[in-house]
Design a protein around this motif. Structure first.
Motif, short mmCIF file in Angstrom:
data_model
loop_
_atom_site.label_atom_id
_atom_site.label_comp_id
_atom_site.label_asym_id
_atom_site.label_seq_id
_atom_site.Cartn_x
_atom_site.Cartn_y
_atom_site.Cartn_z
N LYS A 357 -20.62 -0.51 -32.06
CA LYS A 357 -21.35 0.18 -33.21
C LYS A 357 -22.82 -0.58 -33.54
CE LYS A 357 -17.49 2.37 -34.88
NZ LYS A 357 -16.38 2.40 -35.95
N LEU A 358 -22.90 -2.03 -33.44
CA LEU A 358 -23.89 -2.57 -33.60
C LEU A 358 -24.68 -2.92 -32.58
CD1 LEU A 358 -22.30 -5.09 -36.26
CD2 LEU A 358 -23.54 -2.87 -36.72
N LEU A 359 -26.21 -2.95 -33.03
CA LEU A 359 -26.81 -3.58 -31.73
C LEU A 359 -26.92 -4.79 -31.41
CD1 LEU A 359 -30.04 -1.26 -32.58
CD2 LEU A 359 -28.42 -0.99 -31.05
N ASP A 360 -26.60 -5.14 -30.22
CA ASP A 360 -26.48 -6.38 -29.98
C ASP A 360 -27.68 -7.22 -29.25
OD1 ASP A 360 -25.92 -9.21 -28.64
OD2 ASP A 360 -24.01 -8.52 -27.86
N PRO A 361 -28.55 -7.91 -29.65
CA PRO A 361 -29.82 -8.22 -29.33
C PRO A 361 -29.55 -8.97 -27.75
CG PRO A 361 -29.14 -9.70 -31.06
CD PRO A 361 -28.21 -8.47 -31.12
N ASN A 362 -28.73 -9.65 -27.76
CA ASN A 362 -28.23 -10.26 -26.48
C ASN A 362 -28.15 -9.41 -25.32
OD1 ASN A 362 -28.61 -12.98 -27.34
ND2 ASN A 362 -26.62 -12.94 -27.76
N ARG A 363 -27.58 -8.35 -25.63
CA ARG A 363 -27.32 -7.22 -24.48
C ARG A 363 -28.59 -6.49 -24.30
NH1 ARG A 363 -23.39 -6.31 -20.68
NH2 ARG A 363 -21.33 -6.83 -21.48
N GLU A 364 -29.27 -6.33 -25.42
CA GLU A 364 -30.55 -5.71 -25.03
C GLU A 364 -31.32 -6.45 -24.18
OE1 GLU A 364 -32.46 -4.75 -28.92
OE2 GLU A 364 -31.05 -3.00 -29.00
N LYS A 365 -31.77 -7.88 -24.48
CA LYS A 365 -32.32 -8.90 -23.45
C LYS A 365 -31.81 -8.72 -22.24
CE LYS A 365 -33.41 -12.10 -27.10
NZ LYS A 365 -33.03 -13.76 -27.41
N LEU A 366 -30.33 -8.39 -21.88
CA LEU A 366 -29.83 -8.48 -20.51
C LEU A 366 -30.36 -7.13 -19.98
CD1 LEU A 366 -27.88 -9.80 -18.36
CD2 LEU A 366 -26.11 -8.31 -19.55
N SER A 367 -30.29 -6.16 -20.75
CA SER A 367 -30.62 -4.76 -20.21
C SER A 367 -32.06 -4.71 -19.82
CB SER A 367 -30.27 -3.71 -21.11
OG SER A 367 -28.98 -3.38 -21.44
N SER A 368 -32.95 -5.43 -20.60
CA SER A 368 -34.16 -5.61 -20.24
C SER A 368 -34.55 -6.15 -19.05
CB SER A 368 -35.07 -6.23 -21.58
OG SER A 368 -36.64 -6.23 -21.22
N ILE A 369 -34.17 -7.39 -18.84
CA ILE A 369 -34.00 -7.98 -17.62
C ILE A 369 -33.61 -7.25 -16.17
CG2 ILE A 369 -33.29 -10.24 -16.14
CD1 ILE A 369 -33.01 -11.61 -19.08
N TYR A 370 -32.47 -6.58 -16.57
CA TYR A 370 -31.85 -5.47 -15.50
C TYR A 370 -33.01 -4.53 -15.11
CZ TYR A 370 -27.17 -7.15 -15.66
OH TYR A 370 -25.81 -8.06 -15.60
N LYS A 371 -33.58 -4.04 -16.03
CA LYS A 371 -34.24 -2.92 -15.60
C LYS A 371 -35.70 -3.15 -15.11
CE LYS A 371 -36.71 0.90 -18.29
NZ LYS A 371 -37.01 1.47 -19.64
N ARG A 372 -36.10 -4.83 -15.23
CA ARG A 372 -37.49 -5.19 -14.64
C ARG A 372 -37.04 -5.62 -13.23
NH1 ARG A 372 -38.41 -7.72 -19.78
NH2 ARG A 372 -37.18 -9.61 -19.20
N ALA A 373 -35.69 -5.95 -13.06
CA ALA A 373 -35.49 -6.46 -11.88
C ALA A 373 -35.11 -5.25 -10.89
CB ALA A 373 -34.13 -7.33 -11.91
N GLU A 374 -34.75 -4.13 -11.39
CA GLU A 374 -34.35 -2.83 -10.46
C GLU A 374 -35.68 -2.31 -10.42
OE1 GLU A 374 -31.73 -0.75 -13.11
OE2 GLU A 374 -30.26 -2.35 -13.32
N GLY A 375 -36.56 -2.26 -11.34
CA GLY A 375 -37.96 -1.64 -11.12
C GLY A 375 -38.68 -2.21 -9.79
N LEU A 376 -38.71 -3.55 -10.04
CA LEU A 376 -39.05 -4.33 -8.75
C LEU A 376 -38.59 -3.89 -7.24
CD1 LEU A 376 -41.48 -6.48 -7.82
CD2 LEU A 376 -39.56 -8.00 -8.25
N ILE A 377 -37.32 -4.14 -7.23
CA ILE A 377 -36.74 -3.92 -6.18
C ILE A 377 -37.10 -2.42 -5.55
CG2 ILE A 377 -34.31 -3.67 -5.02
CD1 ILE A 377 -34.99 -6.38 -5.13
N LYS A 378 -36.71 -1.46 -6.56
CA LYS A 378 -36.97 -0.04 -6.26
C LYS A 378 -38.41 0.27 -5.68
CE LYS A 378 -33.07 1.70 -8.92
NZ LYS A 378 -32.43 2.23 -10.01
N GLN A 379 -39.33 -0.41 -6.43
CA GLN A 379 -40.75 -0.28 -6.18
C GLN A 379 -41.06 -0.79 -4.77
OE1 GLN A 379 -43.17 -2.79 -8.58
NE2 GLN A 379 -45.24 -1.96 -7.64
N VAL A 380 -40.53 -1.92 -4.45
CA VAL A 380 -40.76 -2.62 -3.13
C VAL A 380 -40.09 -1.54 -2.16
CG1 VAL A 380 -40.14 -4.53 -1.60
CG2 VAL A 380 -40.91 -5.00 -3.81
#
Length: 846
Positions: A357-380
């Motif tokens: 129910k509460l925003l977890d800043p650590n989870r948001e950091k993890l999701s942001s890292i995942y998103k950048r990594a996935e974007g790079l792999i898919k872009q390549v």
């Protein structure tokens, strides 16, 4: 790769040869050992060993045999002539003739054999990756065990949750990166159910007969028994698992490794010429004999090229990206923002599970890292879709400079950009507003991606790829010669990647011909002297020129370079034009809407499918003040976006503006027994969309209209119950919703279907998650148009496409809801008519 190391040393002493004539006539396999446990896992063949030391013997068992067989006396090469290598089962005489028999063999190290043969108890893979420790998984050898991959495949097949699928893939890849990095490439290919990149033709070439004979040989079951198993299970993997469940080998096999399985599959693909089938069967038998428990099931499914798991390309790329982000194979240097810091991982573990129910800043950091990594792999990947280069690059330096180390490369096709369907010119103007665009003929041909390089005093290297990346260079030798002529006339031209449409033309007038004419050309190894169908290469985009990628440039610049560096030309062979090069015919939006409408009419008159609308350039953002317009502009790129269906390219087909129907590309996945005169054929046929999120087709409607008798006959031949494409059981992964066809088809082709409109349906599950009341979408009055030979199933329309059409038609009609079983009224009337009515032609052909 090197062969597997043997799990034990050869028995000491000189090998004896025994006469095997009395054994070669036996057709059954002896079940000397205990039955498997309830879960079907393979037991340790050595649990019944009793005496210590270097020579052991099995516990006595009552077996029907008139003689004692000393396993040490058997020569393995001669034993291959038996029904199953190193496996013997005597015939069954009366019980009174049974007697105790002992089997002996020698080993050098009992503990080594027991540790390698005992089944591993792997930890679950579907847990959240932040809690998963790759080091905790058991390992007993230096090579990655195939049982680990099987554990992942079994876990994938037991879930439909995308979160669970991503977790499983992430965790198994992390384990392999940590413990067995040299096996990662083979593991990725086996997970993706392939042996190499799409553009390299590597085929197992295994028919069902080779696989069934192999299962017969290693199990001793008759063909009739296997057939009964298949009828009851409907899956070759389940058949092999059941058939081998009681088989025990006298000479133990070393556990399968991922690398060994992959190399064996490549070896099968290389078997050619006389005796290839026999050689393939030997390799298959060797694999199945060494496999144990669930390995048998998934190995057989791999051999059949039907893993039946929910891991599609997008999921594998996501899992790979997260695995490298969590478990870097090397120490990060430049791309720190793409990796998960150890302190963040520790904090996430400490607070797990976080309050949703509460925003977890650590989870948001993890999701942001995942998103950048996935974007790079898919872009390549979309620019360079080959794990052969991506995996070694990741293992060597992780994400650091990955895009530069694995760039867009001439000779390796990139995934093509796709167009979004629209219904009318009004919708196009509504989407694009005042933004300038170009309207181009949408030719009825075959999309081609042409790669070419040229070095002085050398023959140009030319490759022609289809829209789904198949190498079709040998199909178009005239196009290859055409490209060679381009280099000869343009000394400054060094290399290029071009997007084009190859269309059949009249060699004299240049008039366009239909795709059916083009499909008359052989698929490969075409000889110039055998060419009877002339073609024109209509170029419409340029993605690479003289060592420079153009993907990030606006379409207006790419088109300018295309027309500056190339010019229309024709190739002649004995005074006959065999190939031409030209640019697509186009019209600019600046000429006015009336000009665009007239251009559309001319496209239809010339036999084209309609128009492609392409955004020329980005609008200057300083001229846009409304936030809504700025947001819309961001979704309208004029760059070349591989594998993305954007609003920068819009597709306007003639079917839409005719006001007659919608046209969709759908997949046949099942059928019913026909009635009346169609009793010999499948009618109706169940059609499906392709759902990229689940990686499987999802049923949408039945179709029984638009088929000719000739098509019905050819369809029944392709989808006969004796073929590999048809089954009474649903053995291929599909979402059938409420439909229950009589037979199931393997999803392997795409049909163009025209319908009256899209409607809600209680039976279809297509796009069901979009509606709160639990109804899916269906197509009213579907009618077959043609087979789309230029598309594979992953390029069929998706539920999102269907939702877009459904939303756009709301308020324009009031047809009510589909009951899931609507058919063409006229076709239904014909079906109910007796076949013997005089003088009437009941063909569905117009």
């Amino acid at each position: 790769m090197s062969k597997r190391a043997s799990s034990q040393k050869s028995p000491p002493g000189k090998t004896k040869r025994a006469k095997l004539q009395s054994l070669t006539g036996q057709s059954q396999i002896d079940h000397f050992f205990q039955s498997p446990n309830a879960n079907g896992a393979n037991h340790d063949n050595f649990k019944s060993l009793t005496s210590p030391g270097s020579s052991y013997k099995f516990k006595s068992k009552i077996v029907p045999s008139p003689e004692i067989i000393d396993v040490d006396s058997l020569d393995l090469e001669e034993a291959e002539t038996l029904p199953g290598p190193s496996i013997i089962e005597p015939k069954s005489p009366p019980v009174a003739e049974w007697k105790k028999v002992e089997f002996r063999f020698s080993v050098t190290d009992k503990s080594q054999v027991e540790s390698e043969q005992a089944p591993c108890e792997y930890l679950p893979l579907d847990i959240d990756p932040i809690l998963y420790d790759p080091e905790s998984q058991p390992s007993r050898s230096a090579q990655a065990p195939y049982s680990l991959l099987t554990h992942a495949l079994a876990s994938l097949s037991n879930t439909r949750s995308r979160v669970a699928i991503i977790n499983i893939l992430t965790n198994v890849i992390r384990t392999i990166v940590t413990k067995y990095p040299s096996s990662l490439l083979a593991a990725i290919y086996l997970l993706s159910n392939s042996l190499g990149p799409q553009f390299i033709a590597i085929e197992l070439g295994l028919g069902s007969s080779v696989i069934s004979r192999s299962i017969q040989q290693i199990s001793g079951l008759s063909a009739a028994a296997l057939k009964r198993l298949y009828n009851s299970t409907g899956d070759p993997g389940d058949v092999a698992f059941a058939a081998k469940s009681n088989v025990r080998t006298l000479i133990p096999h070393a556990p399968l490794s991922i690398s060994y399985v992959f190399e064996s599959l490549l070896k099968i693909s290389r078997c050619k010429g006389h005796g290839a089938a026999k050689e393939k069967q030997k390799i298959v038998e060797k694999l199945l004999l060494a496999a144990s428990g669930e390995e048998v099931r998934y190995l057989t499914r791999t051999l059949c090229q039907n893993l039946r798991v929910g891991a599609v390309r997008a999921s594998i790329l996501t899992g790979l990206a997260r695995a490298i982000a969590l478990t870097p194979p090397t120490i990060p240097n430049d791309s720190v923002a793409l990796y998960v810091p150890s302190d963040l991982l520790s904090e996430l573990r400490r607070t797990f599970p976080s309050k949703k129910k509460l925003l977890d800043p650590n989870r948001e950091k993890l999701s942001s890292i995942y998103k950048r990594a996935e974007g790079l792999i898919k872009q390549v990947y979309v620019k360079h879709p080959s794990y052969d280069q991506i995996i070694p690059a990741l293992l060597e330096n992780g994400f650091d400079s990955l895009a530069e180390r694995v760039p867009l490369t001439v000779g390796i096709p990139l995934l093509p950009m796709l167009g979004s369907p629209t219904r009318s010119l009004s919708e196009i103007y509504q989407r694009l507003g005042e933004l300038p665009f170009a309207a181009e003929f949408k030719y009825d041909g075959q999309r081609a991606q042409i790669h070419a390089t040229h070095q002085p005093e050398r023959k140009p290297n030319v490759k022609v790829f289809s829209r789904h990346l198949e190498d079709m260079t040998s199909k178009y030798p005239d196009v290859v010669n055409l490209v060679a002529a381009m280099f000869a006339s343009s000394p400054s031209l060094i290399s290029f990647i071009m997007d084009a449409e190859i269309v059949a033309i009249d060699p004299a007038s240049g008039a366009l011909k239909s795709f059916q004419e083009l499909s008359g050309r052989a698929r490969k190894d075409v000889d110039m002297k055998d060419i009877r169908i002339s073609v024109c290469v209509y170029a419409f985009d340029l993605m690479y020129l003289n060592g420079e990628s153009l993907l990030d440039q606006a379409f207006v610049n790419r088109r300018g370079l295309l027309r500056t560096n190339f010019s229309p030309r024709g190739m002649q062979d004995d005074q006959t034009v065999t190939a031409r090069f030209d640019f697509v015919e186009s019209c600019e939006s600046g000429e006015g809407r009336t000009a665009i409408e007239e251009f559309m009419v001319r496209a239809v008159e010339n036999g084209c499918e309609g128009l492609m609308i392409k955004l020329m350039d980005h609008k200057n953002t300083t001229e846009e003040t409304a936030a809504a317009k700025e947001k819309r502009m961001k979704s309208l790129p004029a760059t070349y976006e591989p594998d993305i269906r954007t609003s920068g390219w819009l597709k306007l087909k003639k079917d839409y503006i005719d006001g007659m129907s919608d046209s969709l590309d759908l997949i046949p996945i099942g059928g019913w027994h026909g009635n009346g005169r169609k009793a010999r054929w499948w009618s109706p046929v169940l059609l499906a969309l392709w759902d990229p999120e689940t990686g499987r087709p999802v049923a949408i409607c039945k179709c029984m209209s638009g088929f000719t008798d000739a098509f019905y006959i050819s369809m029944k031949e392709r989808y006969s119950l004796e073929s590999d494409l048809c089954s009474k059981a649903p053995i291929w992964e599909c979402d059938f919703g409420g439909f229950k066809p009589d037979v199931y088809f393997k999803p392997n082709e795409v049909w163009e279907i025209r319908g009256a409109d899209v409607t809600e349906s209680p039976v279809s599950s297509a796009a069901r998650e979009k509606f709160l009341h639990g109804r899916g979408l269906s197509l009213r009055f579907p009618r077959f148009i043609r087979t789309r030979e230029d598309k594979n199933v992953e390029l069929a329309n998706t539920p999102s496409n269907l939702v877009s059409i459904w939303k756009s038609q709301q308020g324009k009609n009031d047809h009510g809801n589909d009951d899931g079983d609507l058919v063409d009224i006229e076709a239904e009337r014909r079906d109910s008519t007796d076949d013997e009515v005089d003088g009437l032609d009941f063909s569905d052909e117009d």
